[in-house]
Enzyme design. Sequence first.
Site, PDB file in Angstrom:
ATOM      1  N   ASP A 119       7.867 -61.628  30.982  1.00 41.42           N
ATOM      2  CA  ASP A 119       7.035 -60.541  31.481  1.00 41.42           C
ATOM      3  C   ASP A 119       5.680 -60.515  30.776  1.00 41.42           C
ATOM      4  OD1 ASP A 119       8.247 -59.962  29.107  1.00 41.42           O
ATOM      5  OD2 ASP A 119       9.008 -58.008  29.691  1.00 41.42           O
TER       6      ASP A 119
ATOM      7  N   ASP B  85      14.912 -55.894  37.443  1.00 40.66           N
ATOM      8  CA  ASP B  85      16.101 -56.264  36.681  1.00 40.66           C
ATOM      9  C   ASP B  85      17.334 -55.767  37.408  1.00 40.66           C
ATOM     10  OD1 ASP B  85      14.680 -57.491  34.699  1.00 40.66           O
ATOM     11  OD2 ASP B  85      14.618 -55.741  33.387  1.00 40.66           O
TER      12      ASP B  85
ATOM     13  N   ARG C  61      12.570 -66.152  37.527  1.00 43.20           N
ATOM     14  CA  ARG C  61      12.157 -64.884  38.139  1.00 43.20           C
ATOM     15  C   ARG C  61      10.857 -65.050  38.933  1.00 43.20           C
ATOM     16  NH1 ARG C  61      12.912 -59.523  36.494  1.00 43.20           N
ATOM     17  NH2 ARG C  61      13.831 -60.174  34.508  1.00 43.20           N
TER      18      ARG C  61
ATOM     19  N   ARG D 269      26.865 -60.393  35.658  1.00 45.49           N
ATOM     20  CA  ARG D 269      27.081 -58.937  35.630  1.00 45.49           C
ATOM     21  C   ARG D 269      27.265 -58.482  37.069  1.00 45.49           C
ATOM     22  NH1 ARG D 269      22.931 -55.949  31.608  1.00 45.49           N
ATOM     23  NH2 ARG D 269      21.367 -56.576  33.135  1.00 45.49           N
TER      24      ARG D 269
END
Length: 927
Positions: free
Chosen positions: A841, A752, A736, A680
């Site tokens: 998370d 994010d 992450r 992206r």
Amino acid sequence: MRSNSYGRLNTGGGPVQVNMAGGWLLRPSRIVPTILLILIIVPLCAHYYLSKAVNDSSLGHERHLLLDPSDPLADLSGLKCDNAKARVQELFSIKASVLNELRDMEQHRQQLQENIASATSRIESLRQEESRIKTELERLKTSVEQALLTQREVFEKNMPQIVAPLRITATQKDNIPLPLPSSDSVSQCRMHNCFDYSKCSLLSNFPVYNYDVDKYRMPSSDLEAFVKITVKQALGYNAQVTSDPIEACIFVVLMGESIGSSVDKVNLEETLHSLPYWNGDGRNHVLLNLGRTFYSKNIFEGVNTGRAITVQSHFYSHLYRPGFDLVTPPLLGLPGGDLWQNLPPLVPAKRKYLLSFQGELPRLRNYLDKEEHPLSSNPQIREEVAVVEELMQLEHTHTDDQFLLQFTCQGSGGYGDLEEWQMCETESRRTQVLRDSTFCLVMAPLSTFEITTVTLQARIYEAIKYGAIPVILGNHVELPLSETIDWLKLTIVLPKARVTELHFLLRSVSDGDILFMRRQGRMVWERFLGSTQVLLDSILATLRQRLNIPALPAAEEPSVSVFNGSFVPLKSDANIPEPDTDENLGPIEPPFPSIVFTRNYTTSLLNGYEIWNVWGDPFNLYPNLPTNPILPTEAKFSGSKLGFRPINAGSGGSGKEFSESLGGNSPKEQFTIVMLTYEREQVLLNSLARLYGLPYLNKVIVVWNSPKLPPEDLRWPDIKVPIQVIRAERNSLNNRFLPYSEIETEAVLSVDDDAHLRHDEIVFGFRVWREERERIVGFPGRYHAWDLNYGGWLYNSNYSCELSMVLTGAAFFHKYYASMYSHVMPQAIRDKVDEYVNCEDIAMNFLVSHITRKPPVKVTSRWTFRCPGCPVSLSEDDSHFTERHSCINFFTQVYGYNPLLNTQYRVDSVLFKTRLPHDKQKCFKFI
């Protein structure tokens, strides 16, 4: 009366239409009658209106207008036919001229309005620019002041830069042969008189040499294949094991298991003394006697072991040297790996049986079978009989408590030495009883000269494994690794004289204490005792901590760039969006790292208890810990002011002074943003551009999770801090939380790539994290809810007055937790994250709450994030919530309980919604 079209005259007698555009005027047959009709009707109408105007004064003005001499219609009565058309055309021309003039005037008016609006906008823009420049000047002024202060600190600094411990090892000249001490001297060995510290420098990294069991075979007995293979494998995985005996600090010798008295003591002693690095007295040698059966004995009785340390499960009091020898459980577990499978949950606190015991003392079997009375001449037997009789009465108490107490084994008897309480039943049967027991009775050896036996250690091992809290009757016993593990937090140790009060004591233990002890026991079993790997690591870590040698620095993840060494990524000026606020949020400073490894030699001294009994990780040295001690307030101004930035130099203040310094209780620091992305590019670049001018930002690490490299023509925004684009080995959300070597700050902001946070929100979150360093501090809150219909846990994202998680799509955490997540947390959890491509998370919230037993901290009112125009994210998939329900329940199974804790408050700035005098400023305008 005037009309725009002049196409209709109403004379009161009826309408007469004159169509100027028509062709009927050209017909002669119709011209004459029309003219005659006009000549007759018009005078009559004029006479009528003139008469009415004279008689009716109230309508004089309006009626008089009809015959106003200046009105063109007034002359119609005398107008000739050949002039009517010309007159009408003249009126049309006048109208067109007037309309053109009006149109020109309207255009001119609109132009003036546009000019006025443009001028107004320009004035407002200039005012905003003036305000922005003033704010920027204030920031630059603050930055200059901070830079000057930093420069002054550098000149005054007299402490060298701290780094991870360097390595200084022993040399050949340290191997000096010494005479073998006498047996009496051996029994008096302690670390101060039998250990050679010269071979173990503080900077040695504690190198360990392991004698090859195939090359140096001990004649004690045949070494069981499991022990031989798993110990060798465990030592091979330990990073402190060295193949160079010259540089070694200690030497490990793996002994065989002894059963009965079959050991050739003379041969064993000669073999030990002939080891190539024994150096005459065996100093710095560690003799491992790790058995797997209930019949193992102390093989070193009658053997002169010199100055060597012995590690085993069976000791007599006269052969055990406190602070020198080590007690360990037998090798009853797996070789290594995750150990949570088949373990029972921690809850409920109260189980079926309040207390259970299964065992047999062979010397009491005939008495318990009512065949004979015990011999009264042996006081130990009489004491044991009294204890058993008292315990047997518990089953007849008038309470709801259930007991399972079996003092004889079925069939041919139990397993173990004949002089102690033997184990009964099969392992599976014992396991089922322990799963149903709140407490498990452990009887100490009959002889007080035996401070530990294999059977005793096996009972404790099985009890804490299955969540039955050990109740040890006999306070003369020695527990495994007792100098590092706090057994008072997971066992109840009583003298046998307390047996009469045992029921009362167990009934007084609250549910909270039961669950705390059970949780502590499970942690100790999983981290230190449950497998060959963790047991060997724990033995070596205990010896290393005795010497106050720091552990090896925790492994960091290499930060491999997606760009090769010769490629220079294109840059573009950041498309700076309009600032969310015009307030000064902090000084502009060049990136600088956090100070690391400042407590290399004091962590084990000051935090040794927490390292073993709270965090459960004595095997790594971390650059910083979230629980580093905080200095007294006055230290910032006297003697320890390096790096501190008190508000207004310590005099305090409101918003203006607050924005110029970090203040707080810790020295100045910055934070690193870690941003995970997957194909992206434009969303990523927009998010990066919004970070321009963000105070306290050290760098941005972009984790490139896609197998496709970024396009070479992609232009990265220049946000005035480094942007490191790291190539991930595979697409995983666990990336992450990898402890990347490029992260040079304690504070990590996980974001994010489509999250839009304002600068003031980020700075405020960073300031809050500095005061709550051991917790997750973030923005979007979530909570876990109980499924009332089917049981189990549900993930919930609805608005709530209670939360238990903060999503790491926008949250601060300490880098220490990245290492714990990647290297300490059970692998099964990371595998589940990869399976679902979800829940990382939740996993981080579970981990931090498990370690700290505290909930996360939510800041500001933000609950969700929206990214207009962004592609559909994973969280919008239909299965997203179903997977997250499953994750919570699976993670609960792995930990044995749900560590998440609820909290009912969020954090806002101190002066939020406080009315201030006009000369004062809030900490943040909108927070």
